[in-house]
Write a protein that holds these residues in place. Structure first.
Motif, short mmCIF file in Angstrom:
data_model
loop_
_atom_site.label_atom_id
_atom_site.label_comp_id
_atom_site.label_asym_id
_atom_site.label_seq_id
_atom_site.Cartn_x
_atom_site.Cartn_y
_atom_site.Cartn_z
N THR A 50 -2.55 49.96 -62.49
CA THR A 50 -1.11 50.17 -62.48
C THR A 50 -0.47 48.92 -63.05
N THR A 51 0.29 49.09 -64.13
CA THR A 51 1.01 47.98 -64.75
C THR A 51 2.49 48.20 -64.51
N TYR A 52 3.12 47.19 -63.99
CA TYR A 52 4.54 47.25 -63.63
C TYR A 52 5.25 46.09 -64.31
N THR A 76 -3.21 40.85 -63.62
CA THR A 76 -2.30 39.79 -64.06
C THR A 76 -1.08 39.80 -63.15
N ASN A 77 -0.42 38.68 -63.10
CA ASN A 77 0.83 38.56 -62.38
C ASN A 77 1.61 37.42 -63.00
N VAL A 78 2.50 37.76 -63.93
CA VAL A 78 3.28 36.76 -64.66
C VAL A 78 4.75 36.96 -64.33
N ASN A 79 5.43 35.89 -63.99
CA ASN A 79 6.83 35.98 -63.64
C ASN A 79 7.59 34.87 -64.35
N SER A 86 3.03 42.68 -64.15
CA SER A 86 1.96 42.65 -63.17
C SER A 86 1.03 43.84 -63.38
N THR A 87 -0.27 43.60 -63.32
CA THR A 87 -1.27 44.67 -63.40
C THR A 87 -2.19 44.53 -62.19
N LYS A 88 -2.33 45.62 -61.47
CA LYS A 88 -3.24 45.69 -60.32
C LYS A 88 -4.27 46.77 -60.60
N SER A 102 3.29 43.60 -56.83
CA SER A 102 3.81 42.39 -56.20
C SER A 102 4.72 41.58 -57.11
N ILE A 103 5.49 42.22 -57.95
CA ILE A 103 6.45 41.48 -58.78
C ILE A 103 7.70 41.21 -57.96
N ARG A 104 8.10 40.00 -57.93
CA ARG A 104 9.33 39.62 -57.25
C ARG A 104 10.12 38.73 -58.21
N ILE A 105 11.40 38.96 -58.30
CA ILE A 105 12.24 38.11 -59.12
C ILE A 105 12.37 36.76 -58.42
#
Length: 126
Positions: A50-52, A76-79, A86-88, A102-105
């Motif tokens: 799942t890519t968000y 990945t988890n880039v902010n 984010s990819t899980k 888990s993407i958070r601004i």
């Protein structure tokens, strides 16, 4: 007859288990509700991903969700504050149901960026 049963038992125990992975799939959708189509993955694909992604700030945030089967696990988890990606991945059938990753601004990063831009504008005198 005993020899046949022993041979049959050995063949059953040594046979490779055939398991099919099923994942939810969608491409670049706005809502997780549009990602409810199931798909039987190829034999070499061992993960559901799942890519968000999100871009914007406040009420002007745009979200995109992509779900698919994958041969590898590209977590990945880039902010970057105003943009995040984010990819899980998971390994069981239909495990990529949720679109919430888990993407958070990070409002601190956004605030520092705005503050830095303001300082640059004031120094230049525009």
């Amino acid at each position: 007859m005993k020899a046949f049963l022993v041979a049959l038992l050995a063949a059953v125990l040594c046979a490779q288990q055939a398991s099919s992975l099923f994942c939810y799939i969608c491409d670049n959708e706005h809502s997780n509700w549009n990602c409810m189509k199931t798909y039987k993955c190829e034999d070499h694909e061992k993960y559901c991903t799942t890519t968000y992604s999100t871009v914007g700030i406040g009420n002007d945030v745009g979200h995109r969700i992509t779900k698919k089967c994958s041969a590898d696990c590209p977590e990945t988890n880039v902010n970057f504050g105003m943009a995040a990606y984010s990819t899980k991945c998971c390994k069981t059938s239909l495990c990529n149901f949720s679109g919430a990753n888990s993407i958070r601004i990070n409002y601190t990063v956004v605030l520092l960026g705005i503050l830095g831009s303001l300082i640059c504008v004031l120094r230049v005198g525009l």
